[in-house]
Design a protein around this motif. Structure first.
Motif, short mmCIF file in Angstrom:
data_model
loop_
_atom_site.label_atom_id
_atom_site.label_comp_id
_atom_site.label_asym_id
_atom_site.label_seq_id
_atom_site.Cartn_x
_atom_site.Cartn_y
_atom_site.Cartn_z
N TYR A 296 0.84 -1.19 0.00
CA TYR A 296 0.00 0.00 0.00
C TYR A 296 0.88 1.25 0.00
CZ TYR A 296 -3.15 3.65 1.72
OH TYR A 296 -3.86 4.82 1.87
N ILE A 297 0.65 2.14 -0.96
CA ILE A 297 1.41 3.37 -1.04
C ILE A 297 0.65 4.45 -0.26
CG2 ILE A 297 2.36 5.13 -2.58
CD1 ILE A 297 2.64 2.99 -4.72
N ASN A 298 1.25 4.91 0.81
CA ASN A 298 0.58 5.84 1.72
C ASN A 298 0.47 7.25 1.11
OD1 ASN A 298 3.05 7.22 2.16
ND2 ASN A 298 3.60 5.80 3.80
N PRO A 299 -0.26 8.15 1.78
CA PRO A 299 -0.41 9.51 1.23
C PRO A 299 0.91 10.24 1.02
CG PRO A 299 -2.04 9.11 2.95
CD PRO A 299 -1.13 7.93 2.96
N MET A 300 1.96 9.80 1.71
CA MET A 300 3.27 10.41 1.51
C MET A 300 3.96 9.88 0.26
SD MET A 300 3.52 12.49 4.03
CE MET A 300 5.26 12.87 4.08
N GLY A 301 3.31 8.90 -0.41
CA GLY A 301 3.86 8.36 -1.66
C GLY A 301 4.91 7.30 -1.46
N THR A 302 4.88 6.60 -0.31
CA THR A 302 5.91 5.60 -0.07
C THR A 302 5.35 4.41 0.69
OG1 THR A 302 8.16 5.28 0.76
CG2 THR A 302 6.68 6.60 2.12
N ASN A 303 6.16 3.35 0.77
CA ASN A 303 5.91 2.18 1.61
C ASN A 303 7.28 1.54 1.87
OD1 ASN A 303 6.62 0.61 -0.67
ND2 ASN A 303 4.49 0.34 -1.30
N GLU A 304 7.30 0.39 2.54
CA GLU A 304 8.59 -0.19 2.89
C GLU A 304 9.35 -0.68 1.65
OE1 GLU A 304 8.37 -3.03 6.07
OE2 GLU A 304 7.56 -1.57 7.48
N TYR A 305 8.64 -1.12 0.63
CA TYR A 305 9.31 -1.55 -0.60
C TYR A 305 10.01 -0.35 -1.26
CZ TYR A 305 7.41 -6.28 -0.69
OH TYR A 305 7.13 -7.60 -0.41
N LEU A 306 9.28 0.75 -1.39
CA LEU A 306 9.87 1.94 -2.01
C LEU A 306 11.01 2.50 -1.17
CD1 LEU A 306 6.66 3.73 -3.35
CD2 LEU A 306 8.55 2.89 -4.73
N SER A 307 10.87 2.45 0.15
CA SER A 307 11.93 2.95 1.02
C SER A 307 13.21 2.16 0.83
CB SER A 307 11.49 2.89 2.48
OG SER A 307 10.39 3.76 2.71
N ALA A 308 13.08 0.83 0.70
CA ALA A 308 14.27 -0.01 0.48
C ALA A 308 14.90 0.27 -0.88
CB ALA A 308 13.89 -1.48 0.60
N ILE A 309 14.06 0.43 -1.91
CA ILE A 309 14.57 0.74 -3.25
C ILE A 309 15.34 2.05 -3.22
CG2 ILE A 309 13.89 1.41 -5.60
CD1 ILE A 309 11.53 -0.60 -5.28
N TRP A 310 14.79 3.06 -2.56
CA TRP A 310 15.45 4.36 -2.50
C TRP A 310 16.74 4.29 -1.71
CZ3 TRP A 310 15.22 8.45 -5.31
CH2 TRP A 310 14.05 8.76 -6.03
N ALA A 311 16.72 3.59 -0.58
CA ALA A 311 17.89 3.54 0.30
C ALA A 311 19.10 2.98 -0.42
CB ALA A 311 17.58 2.72 1.54
N VAL A 312 18.91 1.87 -1.14
CA VAL A 312 20.02 1.22 -1.83
C VAL A 312 20.29 1.90 -3.18
CG1 VAL A 312 20.90 -0.94 -2.77
CG2 VAL A 312 19.51 -0.96 -0.69
N GLY A 313 19.22 2.17 -3.92
CA GLY A 313 19.37 2.70 -5.27
C GLY A 313 20.02 4.06 -5.34
N SER A 366 5.03 1.41 -9.07
CA SER A 366 3.70 1.94 -8.76
C SER A 366 2.71 1.65 -9.89
CB SER A 366 3.78 3.45 -8.51
OG SER A 366 4.64 3.74 -7.43
N ALA A 367 3.20 1.74 -11.14
CA ALA A 367 2.31 1.55 -12.29
C ALA A 367 1.88 0.10 -12.45
CB ALA A 367 3.02 2.02 -13.56
N CYS A 368 2.70 -0.85 -12.03
CA CYS A 368 2.36 -2.26 -12.28
C CYS A 368 1.39 -2.83 -11.24
CB CYS A 368 3.62 -3.12 -12.34
SG CYS A 368 4.25 -3.69 -10.74
N LEU A 369 1.30 -2.20 -10.07
CA LEU A 369 0.49 -2.76 -8.98
C LEU A 369 -0.97 -3.05 -9.38
CD1 LEU A 369 1.78 -0.74 -5.88
CD2 LEU A 369 2.15 -3.16 -6.38
N PRO A 370 -1.67 -2.15 -10.10
CA PRO A 370 -3.07 -2.43 -10.43
C PRO A 370 -3.25 -3.51 -11.50
CG PRO A 370 -2.56 -0.07 -10.59
CD PRO A 370 -1.27 -0.81 -10.54
N HIS A 371 -2.17 -3.91 -12.17
CA HIS A 371 -2.28 -4.79 -13.33
C HIS A 371 -1.85 -6.23 -13.07
CE1 HIS A 371 -3.17 -1.25 -15.73
NE2 HIS A 371 -2.08 -0.67 -15.25
N ILE A 372 -1.49 -6.56 -11.84
CA ILE A 372 -1.07 -7.93 -11.53
C ILE A 372 -1.89 -8.46 -10.37
CG2 ILE A 372 1.29 -7.56 -12.36
CD1 ILE A 372 2.18 -7.22 -9.49
#
Length: 515
Positions: A296-313, A366-372
């Protein structure tokens, strides 16, 4: 100077031998081209100021000398910084035309600035970029060139020594000999540099070859003499016996000086870090529309998956020249036939799964979530083998130009543990590391098992991993920590893993100079 004392250790004033720390420092050289001319009757008198970012604020770090009447200065003053791979070290270079003797920057004319991370400079070794004004418009045709060089002396000396016919010191047996190496310290006292192992019950010892940093042995100065006493003299026996020759001899069997290449050597030598993301889309994550879901992407536009991607990426992307990263998913049903896939491009382009930068990965995710449809099971081995195939191709070049990093973000227990263990063991022979970030509150004991910090991983056939290439971190331990803390934890072992692989394969940095 290294010294082998013949009459025992110099008890008075001998400094104890302590751990040796390697501080990696980078020297930045700056030059400017086509700078703005702010002076009426002459050319600008430029100087460069380096700022570092601290908690969102720019702090002046150092400044160069002033180049008189010069629109194309090459500054002799260098900037020296500590280099931390696992951090984003933001830098700003600002050029000014000196008008007064004041240290206040607002009393000098501004010529332009450039901002980037230290990683960007290091990964390219040398960059040239346009200077910008405070409104982000070009500062005329002004350019800045910044070149990086490592300052650490990473040469090592390997010695192999033996003894012959040493004195018998034990009453009922032979001696238990060992060697100690000393050098004179700045205070004139002898300082212990190295002690060999003790060899029991022998007068003819052969010590194991040992390696000492050259900076420890002789302060890195190749012109300094090294004193080796090949005859062991016992002063007491020498005074008592007229025909006394020696108490044995020390034989230097071999001496070899090599360069102990560092992670920064490989990066400055042109090694690219090839980054791939693997994302867990199994049903245990929950419906991404439900606020309790890990996707779930919260109103701040993030979640734990995105946080991990950002931290390493955000760290890794500085070390890949084209910044195009494959992003793969596993454990989901895909349209149109809704078959389960454990290795699919999240941009739904199997022939080109690359995303542009970390922003591109986040957008594709974010774009793929509704399609799988989230499904299962949680199989790691297909994605590990996917990246391993590319790493295997890179080994055919026999150069230290590519190292592959797979980031797997998952919420649960691995379903194909035997296959994954085998895949990791095989990948340990390749230029490849695996970072696993566990999200949610599941039991991650299996992940800890793959991370071979306590013992080396073995496959189900008993084959042992060539080296530890897995780093596992549970995200829950960093939920309330600064975002930089996660990056430091997950990337802590990576530089060592890169160096370990290339050294084992006897691959020096591509642009290295001989020792």
């Amino acid at each position: 100077m290294a010294h082998i004392p013949s009459g025992g250790a110099p008890a008075a004033g001998a400094a104890p031998m302590g751990p040796q720390y390697c501080v990696c420092k980078v020297e930045l050289s700056v030059s400017g081209q086509n700078l703005l001319d702010r002076d009426v009757t002459s050319k600008s008198d430029p100087f460069c100021v380096l700022f570092t970012e601290n908690n969102g604020r720019w702090i002046e770090y150092d400044r160069t000398e002033t180049a008189i009447n010069n629109l194309n200065p090459a500054f002799s003053k260098k900037f020296v910084l500590d280099y931390h791979f696992e951090e984003v070290q933001k830098l700003k270079f600002a050029l000014f035309d000196q008008d007064k003797s004041s240290m206040r920057l607002d009393e000098h004319d501004f010529l332009g600035q450039f901002s980037c991370s230290l990683g960007t400079i290091v990964s390219s070794k040398k960059i040239t970029r346009p200077l910008l004004l405070l409104n982000d418009k070009p500062a005329g045709k002004g350019l800045i060139t910044i070149a990086a060089q490592e300052l650490s002396d990473n040469r090592v000396i390997t010695l192999s020594l033996a003894g012959r016919r040493l004195d018998k010191k034990d009453l009922f047996g032979k001696s238990d000999p060992f060697l100690e190496f000393y050098k004179p310290g700045d205070d004139g006292k002898w300082m212990l540099v190295h002690r060999t192992e003790v060899i029991k019950y022998t007068l003819d010892p052969v010590w194991k070859p040992f390696t000492v940093p050259l900076v420890s042995l002789c302060d890195g100065d190749m012109e300094k003499p090294i004193q080796l006493e090949f005859e062991c003299i016992n002063p007491k026996k020498q005074r008592k016996k007229k025909n006394y020759k020696n108490s044995g001899i020390i034989i230097l069997r071999s001496c070899k000086i090599n360069r102990d290449y560092s992670f920064l050597d490989y990066i400055l030598g042109g090694c690219q870090l090839m980054f791939t993301v693997g994302i867990d889309f199994t049903a245990s994550n929950g419906n991404p529309l439900d606020p309790s879901s890990l996707h779930y992407i919260n109103p701040m536009g993030t979640n734990e998956y995105l946080s991990a991607i950002w931290a390493v990426g955000q760290i890794i992307q500085d070390y890949d020249s084209d910044k195009m990263f494959p992003a793969l998913g596993f454990g989901a049903q895909l349209p149109p036939d809704w078959k389960v896939s454990h290795e699919f491009a999240i941009n739904f382009n199997p022939t080109n799964p690359f995303c542009s930068g970390v922003d591109g990965i986040a957008q594709a995710y974010s774009a793929c979530l509704p399609h799988i449809r989230f499904y299962g099971p949680t199989n790691f081995s297909p994605i590990v083998n996917h990246v391993a195939r590319f790493a295997a191709q890179a080994t055919q070049q026999r150069t230290a130009t590519q190292y592959f990093i797979l980031l797997i973000i998952t919420d649960g227990v691995i379903s194909d543990m035997e296959e994954t263990r085998h895949a990791v063991v095989q990948a340990s022979k390749l230029p490849m590391s695996i970072i696993i970030v566990g999200v949610g509150n599941a039991d991650f004991a299996a992940m800890e098992f793959l991370d071979g910090d306590s013992r080396m991983l073995r496959s189900h056939t008993g084959e042992e991993a060539a080296r530890d290439i897995v780093q596992f971190v549970p995200f829950r331990e960093f939920r309330n920590a600064a975002k930089e803390t996660l990056a430091k934890a997950v990337l802590a072992e990576l530089p060592q893993q890169v160096v370990q692989y290339f050294k084992h394969k006897n691959l020096p940095p591509t642009n290295s100079e001989p020792a």
